[in-house]
Design an enzyme around this catalytic site. Sequence first.
Site, short mmCIF file in Angstrom:
data_model
loop_
_atom_site.label_atom_id
_atom_site.label_comp_id
_atom_site.label_asym_id
_atom_site.label_seq_id
_atom_site.Cartn_x
_atom_site.Cartn_y
_atom_site.Cartn_z
N LYS A 130 -0.36 59.21 113.61
CA LYS A 130 -0.76 57.71 113.86
C LYS A 130 -0.76 57.22 112.40
O LYS A 130 -1.19 58.15 111.32
CB LYS A 130 -2.05 57.41 114.38
CG LYS A 130 -3.00 58.40 114.19
CD LYS A 130 -3.69 58.58 112.87
CE LYS A 130 -4.34 57.58 112.20
NZ LYS A 130 -4.79 58.04 110.67
N TYR A 220 -8.30 53.85 115.61
CA TYR A 220 -9.02 54.54 116.93
C TYR A 220 -9.86 53.84 117.50
O TYR A 220 -10.07 54.06 118.70
CB TYR A 220 -9.94 55.84 116.01
CG TYR A 220 -9.00 56.88 115.49
CD1 TYR A 220 -8.74 57.93 116.14
CD2 TYR A 220 -8.56 56.61 114.09
CE1 TYR A 220 -8.12 58.99 115.62
CE2 TYR A 220 -7.87 57.80 113.60
CZ TYR A 220 -7.74 58.94 114.35
OH TYR A 220 -6.95 59.98 113.74
P1 NAD Z 1 -1.87 63.99 102.52
O1 NAD Z 1 -1.87 62.92 101.54
O2 NAD Z 1 -2.78 65.07 102.71
O3 NAD Z 1 -0.39 64.69 102.95
C1 NAD Z 1 0.99 63.93 103.12
C2 NAD Z 1 1.95 64.91 102.56
O4 NAD Z 1 3.10 64.22 102.48
C3 NAD Z 1 1.62 66.04 101.34
O5 NAD Z 1 2.00 66.81 101.77
C4 NAD Z 1 2.63 65.18 100.26
O6 NAD Z 1 3.21 66.20 99.50
C5 NAD Z 1 3.93 64.58 101.34
N1 NAD Z 1 4.59 63.54 100.70
C6 NAD Z 1 5.96 63.39 100.91
N2 NAD Z 1 6.52 62.73 100.08
C7 NAD Z 1 5.44 62.04 99.65
C8 NAD Z 1 5.12 60.57 98.97
N3 NAD Z 1 6.16 60.21 98.60
N4 NAD Z 1 4.06 60.19 98.64
C9 NAD Z 1 2.89 61.15 99.11
N5 NAD Z 1 2.85 62.14 99.77
C10 NAD Z 1 4.55 62.58 100.06
O7 NAD Z 1 -1.94 63.04 103.98
P2 NAD Z 1 -2.52 63.32 105.18
O8 NAD Z 1 -3.92 63.27 105.47
O9 NAD Z 1 -2.03 64.76 105.40
O10 NAD Z 1 -1.96 62.36 106.32
C11 NAD Z 1 -0.69 62.53 106.83
C12 NAD Z 1 -0.30 61.56 107.98
O11 NAD Z 1 -1.33 61.93 109.13
C13 NAD Z 1 -0.61 60.18 108.01
O12 NAD Z 1 0.32 59.36 108.59
C14 NAD Z 1 -2.14 59.97 108.29
O13 NAD Z 1 -2.37 58.60 109.03
C15 NAD Z 1 -2.02 61.02 109.47
N6 NAD Z 1 -3.55 61.65 109.89
C16 NAD Z 1 -3.89 61.53 111.43
C17 NAD Z 1 -4.97 62.22 111.38
C18 NAD Z 1 -5.50 62.34 112.89
O14 NAD Z 1 -6.68 62.73 113.15
N7 NAD Z 1 -4.72 62.45 113.75
C19 NAD Z 1 -5.77 62.57 110.30
C20 NAD Z 1 -5.54 62.44 109.11
C21 NAD Z 1 -4.11 61.93 108.58
#
Ligand code: NAD
Length: 365
Positions: A130, A220
């Site tokens: 999401k 949420y």
């Molecule tokens: P994060 O920033 O920790 O990780 C993002 C990943 O994408 C990294 O590994 C990064 O290297 C990669 N990436 C690839 N291309 C990129 C770019 N151009 N710019 C930035 N990063 C790039 O983020 P996250 O917290 O892991 O979130 C990822 C997704 O998961 C989002 O869509 C977020 O909304 C979702 N999320 C959902 C929940 C949940 O509870 N369901 C919780 C947190 C995040």
Amino acid sequence: MNTRRQFLSVSATLAAASQLAPHSFAADSDRKLGFALVGLGRLSTNQIAPALQKTKNCKLAGIVTGSPEKAEAWQKQYGISQKSTYNYRNFDQIADNPDIDVVYVVLPNSMHEEFTIRAARAGKHVLCEKPMSVSVAEAKQMTSECEKAKVKLAIGYRCQFEPHHIECMRMAKEKRFGAIRQIDASFGFRFGDYPLGDLRRWRLEMEYAGGGALMDVGIYALQACRYLTGEEPKSVMAREIKTDHEKFAEVDETILWSMDFPSGIVANCSTTYGFSGMNQFTAYADNGKFGMEPAFSYEGNRAFAGNSTIEKPQIDQFAAEMDDFANVIRTDSKSKVSGEEGLRDMIVMDAIYKSVASGKSRKIS
Ligand code: NAD
């Protein structure tokens, strides 16, 4: 690093390629489904990969990352082979890998559409985090491409598998306290300071996040209102409050919105990146109230009905979500967190942003 421009050229090439049929599970129903994680950031590292170890019907079978160092560390930690390790450019070769059944997209929001579509065209089922996308148009494209490729699409709405949420949905449906009249729901946190250049800053950049607190965590509260009422809001009225114009130059910091539902239920919601402590919902009904606080955490959520606490097991929501998706694929059924469900949230959030911009109430068709 992949860009949306590169995607357009990749997708043009792929559009001409034939659609690949997803694997059928009828014959080998005991086999665990192989998941490939796209994007090895915080959520994949701290929640999803550990959760995969707890699932009954899934296993971590592949990774997609732009970082060779991360690839090596994950291969060692989870015993992933080189042939099941991809980067963002050669990702489409996943079509030839029979060990991967599901691609789980865990990338910045604006990259969800690209990788969902590429995965679908490679014949893989897709679980996408999401918010589903950064626009209604993209969400529609994702559902239609997955339909065309005959693959399942589900959105990472983990709370819909959490026992306290499920109990609240049951109380709402069975009118435990009579008809619900009002719902208050809110989720937010204080967004810390990241050094310039930190990849995690993407949440503050419109190009990658598509929005701020609303898209990230307000969703949420919106979800809770939709699954408690079982209805779609018919109109929204929203306003935005900004205290840090530098940090939140591109995205929303705090949004308050209300939604009118067809049955007359009114929901008051809020979300923020500006301060902490907002993590609850309460449903007010004819003869009492029920709800949750904390409501949307990974663990430790609590529910109440009237003055009583409701005791339900604490589970790993991601493991439950992935096992459910495996079951949806095996039984060829529809996920309760389908792409259409993600699309409905995108439509409401779009209306919320339009209401903020116009200062007027916005009808949702
Ligand atoms: P994060 O920033 O920790 O990780 C993002 C990943 O994408 C990294 O590994 C990064 O290297 C990669 N990436 C690839 N291309 C990129 C770019 N151009 N710019 C930035 N990063 C790039 O983020 P996250 O917290 O892991 O979130 C990822 C997704 O998961 C989002 O869509 C977020 O909304 C979702 N999320 C959902 C929940 C949940 O509870 N369901 C919780 C947190 C995040």
